[in-house]
Motif scaffolding. Structure first.
Motif, short mmCIF file in Angstrom:
data_model
loop_
_atom_site.label_atom_id
_atom_site.label_comp_id
_atom_site.label_asym_id
_atom_site.label_seq_id
_atom_site.Cartn_x
_atom_site.Cartn_y
_atom_site.Cartn_z
N ARG A 153 0.82 -0.97 0.05
CA ARG A 153 -0.12 -0.66 0.37
C ARG A 153 1.17 0.82 0.65
NH1 ARG A 153 -3.04 2.21 4.55
NH2 ARG A 153 -1.88 0.35 5.62
N TYR A 154 1.94 1.14 0.79
CA TYR A 154 2.64 2.73 0.61
C TYR A 154 3.61 2.85 -0.01
CZ TYR A 154 1.90 4.06 5.43
OH TYR A 154 0.70 4.24 6.99
N MET A 155 4.14 1.63 -0.74
CA MET A 155 4.55 1.18 -2.39
C MET A 155 3.37 2.07 -3.28
SD MET A 155 7.03 -2.34 -2.51
CE MET A 155 8.43 -1.84 -1.30
N GLU A 156 3.22 1.26 -2.75
CA GLU A 156 1.73 2.33 -4.11
C GLU A 156 1.35 3.65 -4.43
OE1 GLU A 156 -1.00 -2.07 -4.70
OE2 GLU A 156 -1.06 -0.47 -3.07
N PHE A 157 1.15 4.08 -2.80
CA PHE A 157 1.50 5.98 -2.76
C PHE A 157 2.53 6.13 -3.07
CE2 PHE A 157 2.73 9.14 -0.01
CZ PHE A 157 1.56 9.67 -0.25
N ALA A 158 3.62 5.64 -2.89
CA ALA A 158 5.04 6.39 -3.11
C ALA A 158 4.82 6.43 -5.15
CB ALA A 158 5.73 5.36 -2.77
N ILE A 159 4.80 5.20 -5.63
CA ILE A 159 4.93 5.83 -7.25
C ILE A 159 3.58 6.43 -7.62
CG2 ILE A 159 4.21 4.26 -8.88
CD1 ILE A 159 4.76 1.85 -7.72
N ASP A 160 2.23 6.74 -7.45
CA ASP A 160 1.51 7.29 -7.78
C ASP A 160 2.20 8.81 -7.06
OD1 ASP A 160 -0.10 5.37 -8.45
OD2 ASP A 160 -1.46 5.32 -6.57
N PHE A 161 2.80 8.81 -6.04
CA PHE A 161 3.03 10.19 -5.76
C PHE A 161 3.66 10.62 -6.75
CE2 PHE A 161 4.95 13.19 -3.26
CZ PHE A 161 4.28 14.11 -2.75
N ASN A 162 5.05 9.48 -7.84
CA ASN A 162 5.59 10.16 -7.72
C ASN A 162 5.83 11.24 -9.37
OD1 ASN A 162 8.77 10.10 -6.99
ND2 ASN A 162 8.39 9.20 -5.65
N LYS A 163 4.20 9.85 -9.96
CA LYS A 163 3.92 10.40 -10.97
C LYS A 163 2.91 11.57 -11.15
CE LYS A 163 2.49 5.58 -11.83
NZ LYS A 163 2.09 4.93 -12.47
N GLU A 164 2.25 12.34 -9.84
CA GLU A 164 0.97 13.52 -9.84
C GLU A 164 2.80 14.42 -10.32
OE1 GLU A 164 -1.26 16.08 -9.54
OE2 GLU A 164 -1.47 13.63 -9.53
N ILE A 165 4.41 14.43 -9.50
CA ILE A 165 4.84 15.22 -10.11
C ILE A 165 5.67 15.01 -10.68
CG2 ILE A 165 4.60 15.95 -7.26
CD1 ILE A 165 6.79 14.78 -6.40
N ASN A 166 5.50 14.31 -11.41
CA ASN A 166 6.25 14.59 -12.90
C ASN A 166 7.96 13.57 -12.28
OD1 ASN A 166 4.61 14.57 -14.12
ND2 ASN A 166 4.67 16.97 -14.30
N GLY A 167 7.75 12.63 -11.20
CA GLY A 167 9.08 12.10 -11.19
C GLY A 167 9.35 10.65 -12.25
N ASN A 168 9.80 10.60 -11.49
CA ASN A 168 10.43 9.25 -12.32
C ASN A 168 10.47 7.79 -12.05
OD1 ASN A 168 12.19 6.67 -13.68
ND2 ASN A 168 14.37 8.43 -14.50
N THR A 169 9.47 6.85 -11.69
CA THR A 169 8.97 6.25 -10.96
C THR A 169 9.32 4.25 -11.39
OG1 THR A 169 6.77 5.26 -12.09
CG2 THR A 169 6.77 6.96 -10.40
N THR A 170 10.72 4.39 -12.34
CA THR A 170 10.95 3.10 -13.01
C THR A 170 11.72 2.42 -11.88
OG1 THR A 170 12.15 4.08 -14.95
CG2 THR A 170 12.60 2.79 -14.53
N GLN A 171 12.06 3.01 -10.91
CA GLN A 171 13.16 2.26 -9.33
C GLN A 171 12.42 1.80 -8.90
OE1 GLN A 171 16.20 4.19 -7.53
NE2 GLN A 171 17.29 2.21 -6.84
N LEU A 172 10.73 2.65 -8.77
CA LEU A 172 10.47 2.05 -7.85
C LEU A 172 9.29 0.98 -8.11
CD1 LEU A 172 9.04 5.74 -6.37
CD2 LEU A 172 9.97 3.61 -4.96
N GLU A 173 8.74 1.33 -9.31
CA GLU A 173 7.81 0.50 -9.91
C GLU A 173 8.66 -1.63 -9.74
OE1 GLU A 173 5.20 1.25 -12.93
OE2 GLU A 173 6.26 3.38 -13.38
#
Length: 257
Positions: A24-44
């Motif tokens: 749940r927290y990882m999914e939050f981190a990915i969504d938040f990074n996407k929202e601020i146009n961050g790179n989510t490759t490593q997180l995903e």
């Protein structure tokens, strides 16, 4: 009352978080990074690997370092939220991450010099007049007694060289397990109904420990219910002894060192 209160979390608590909270927290981190146009490759990638790990995880299998990190972060943010709600400033909230705990398993390492050194350093920096330590030695994991012994050894060593320790009192309190016997209690603090609710709300900030925690012990009640029942029963016991009637009472026992 104007007290300068600090709270120190000796361990990360990273073995007492459910696996689905990590996702749940990882999914939050990915969504938040996407929202601020961050790179989510490593997180995903980490998220995908974690889901794969959980899908094949065996009972009592040690979590991966990344999973342990996330579980520790969950406990840390919950602790900060609870302490803030209780009125503490951020610079009065300390996370020690004592090494003995960091095995990823229920079985911890033996206490080492680094555990004691870190504790002595924090105590020396704060120079408290009173120290409150968890006295729930019925804790099913045995962590509380280990943490207490570290504090005790640190205070004993400091007492040999530091004058402030001679005026420092060490108090034990109980949390989710058994209350002290009445004859053991040396300080009892009455709680109003509003203070009971305030304590409950602070406990609620520890969301990963609500409902059914990972290590509940033999008691099926939630931690906050146990704590409130214990506080109420202590007040009732004092009332039966002829003292004033209160909604609840928090009990403490002094430990002479």
């Amino acid at each position: 009352q104007g007290h300068d209160v600090h709270v120190a979390y000796q361990t990360s608590g990273n073995t007492a978080v459910w696996d689905d909270d990590v996702l749940r927290y990882m999914e939050f981190a990915i969504d938040f990074n996407k929202e601020i146009n961050g790179n989510t490759t490593q997180l995903e990638t980490i998220y995908k690997d974690t889901r794969e790990f959980f899908a094949h995880k065996q009972p009592n299998q040690v979590d991966t370092p990344k999973v342990l990190d996330v579980k520790g972060f969950i406990r840390k943010t919950e602790a900060i939220a609870g302490a803030r709600y209780a009125g503490l400033q951020d610079d009065h909230i300390h996370f020690m991450m004592l090494p003995f705990y960091e095995t990823g398993k229920t079985q911890k390492n033996a206490v080492g010099e680094e555990d004691i050194r870190q504790t002595m350093e924090l105590l020396q920096n704060i120079k408290p007049q009173q120290v409150y330590a968890a006295g729930d030695f019925a804790d099913p994991n045995g962590t509380h007694i280990v943490c207490f012994n570290i504090v005790l050894e640190a205070l004993r060593r400091l007492k040999a060289t530091e004058d402030w320790v001679k005026d420092c009192w060490l108090w034990l309190y109980r949390g989710a397990w058994l209350e002290f016997d009445m004859h053991e209690i040396e300080m009892a603090v009455p709680l109003s109904p509003q203070e009971v609710i305030r304590k409950r709300n602070a406990i609620f900030k520890h969301q990963s420990q609500k409902d059914r925690p990972v290590f509940p012990g033999d008691d099926a009640r939630e931690f906050w219910v146990r704590a409130e029942d214990r506080n109420r029963e202590t007040a009732e016991n004092y009332n039966q002894l002829g003292m004033a009637e209160y909604a609840a009472m928090e009990a403490f026992k002094r430990y002479i060192f």
